[in-house]
Write an enzyme that holds these catalytic residues in place. Sequence first.
Site, PDB file in Angstrom:
ATOM      1  N   HIS A 378       0.844  -1.193   0.000  1.00 56.35           N
ATOM      2  CA  HIS A 378       0.000   0.000   0.000  1.00 56.35           C
ATOM      3  C   HIS A 378       0.878   1.241   0.000  1.00 56.35           C
ATOM      4  O   HIS A 378       2.055   1.204   0.373  1.00 56.35           O
ATOM      5  CB  HIS A 378      -0.967   0.020   1.188  1.00 56.35           C
ATOM      6  CG  HIS A 378      -0.300   0.044   2.531  1.00 56.35           C
ATOM      7  ND1 HIS A 378       0.286   1.174   3.064  1.00 56.35           N
ATOM      8  CD2 HIS A 378      -0.145  -0.935   3.463  1.00 56.35           C
ATOM      9  CE1 HIS A 378       0.779   0.903   4.264  1.00 56.35           C
ATOM     10  NE2 HIS A 378       0.530  -0.385   4.530  1.00 56.35           N
ATOM     11  N   CYS A 394       3.439  -4.602   6.794  1.00 58.18           N
ATOM     12  CA  CYS A 394       3.058  -4.384   5.402  1.00 58.18           C
ATOM     13  C   CYS A 394       4.257  -3.920   4.588  1.00 58.18           C
ATOM     14  O   CYS A 394       5.307  -3.557   5.128  1.00 58.18           O
ATOM     15  CB  CYS A 394       1.947  -3.347   5.320  1.00 58.18           C
ATOM     16  SG  CYS A 394       0.336  -3.988   5.812  1.00 58.18           S
TER      17      CYS A 394
END
Length: 458
Positions: A378, A394
């Site tokens: 992301h 992440c």
Amino acid sequence: MAATALLAVELRARLFPFGMVTHPANGASLADPRQGITVEPLGVGTRIAAVELREDGGAIVAAAQGLDRFELDRPLAFGKHYTLTATVERSWSDQRQTEVLEFSTVGIPTLEGPADRSLAPDASVTLRFDQPVGKLEPVGELNLAVQPDETRTAFRLSAADYAQGQTYPTQIRWETTTGVPLPPFELRISTPPPVSAEVNLRGADNLGTAMPLQIAFSEPLAERDDAGRQVRIQTQDGTDVAGRWGWIGKTRLQFTPRNGWPPSSVIRVSAEPGAFRSTQGGFLEPPLDLSFSTGTDRKIFVYLDTQTMTAVENGQTVRTFKVSTGKPKTPTVTGSFYIYARFPTKTMKSRAKKGEKGHYIVENVPYAQYFHADYAFHGAWWHNGFGRPASHGCVNMSTQRHNARWPQAPEDAGWLYQWASLGVPVTVLHSPAPSASTRIALDEQRREQPGLKSSPAP
């Protein structure tokens, strides 16, 4: 004189009989209640002085006096014990006779269970009675074949040519084993609901090569081990796609293609009507017929030691990015995965509740692409330190969306979002192997589905 008197008595008995004839006979245990009661005087001048019919318990059903003939034309009750007392007399011969007879009418067999029934998985209903039954005939829109057992206390009704998910009113006409018709009774027989199937890849376009096919059934299937054999998976030229079938839970059947889906292809999935039957007996009515298409052969490699990510298409590296993966206490997972969910914008929050250590909520996280559990690629607009670990697990990428501090930041996350798609294989390594490659993640049961868990820390 004595001999003459005896001869006169015998002659009178032969020429002038005296008594009565009754129906039913004394001691009858299976009397037909429809035929009623008759008392017929026997002999010239014989009349009925009195007659009385009582039910077991003493209640008078009928009574009469001074009749030439007695007939109760209304039917009696089923399964009752009766006492009939009748007196006949003949005045000219000064004769009088009383008889007390007992009999029982045939009983109605008791049906076990309720009137509302559902077809068993073999499309049958079994009726059980507490005593033998003679003829049994179902009448209604539901076509039922009747098969009694040897004792005639159990009758299997097999259905054919019925609509699924319906309730059929059915009248049962029946008789005793002696042929006495019994009062008909009603059943309401429900057929099982049809099986429905939802396929995750129906109509998908530009799919990555690693996304498994999943068929979610509306209820558990009866023959689980054979379910996959009912499905054909082929490319547009009719070539079968090799792979492995497996169950996820009770109702989700998954196909993982061996070595991935053929890239840049149209894949057709089909199954014949009735291919799947549920544990309740329902089946798939419309045929399973759908297709999806794959895009080019794309792969993503993440290298933790260099904090870089490489996008490979048709065997060629098309772009390399600096990224930020997990910090030492919150490392990024390693292994082979695939993108299973994508969101242009996502709110990410921790599993820790407000006030607990590690709690956070980050809104407007752009270009989120989940590849394992809560791990995702992301955009990260809150830092510009790409090339070193900075996340809670992440893979952070540079983005311009919502980026007020570094407006000239490259839109790496947006590029990857446009280039990638569902099913693109992802391999996370500590360092590049001599020959970088990826494989398809087969252990779907260990991967958590989107929406089931909260998103990871950015």
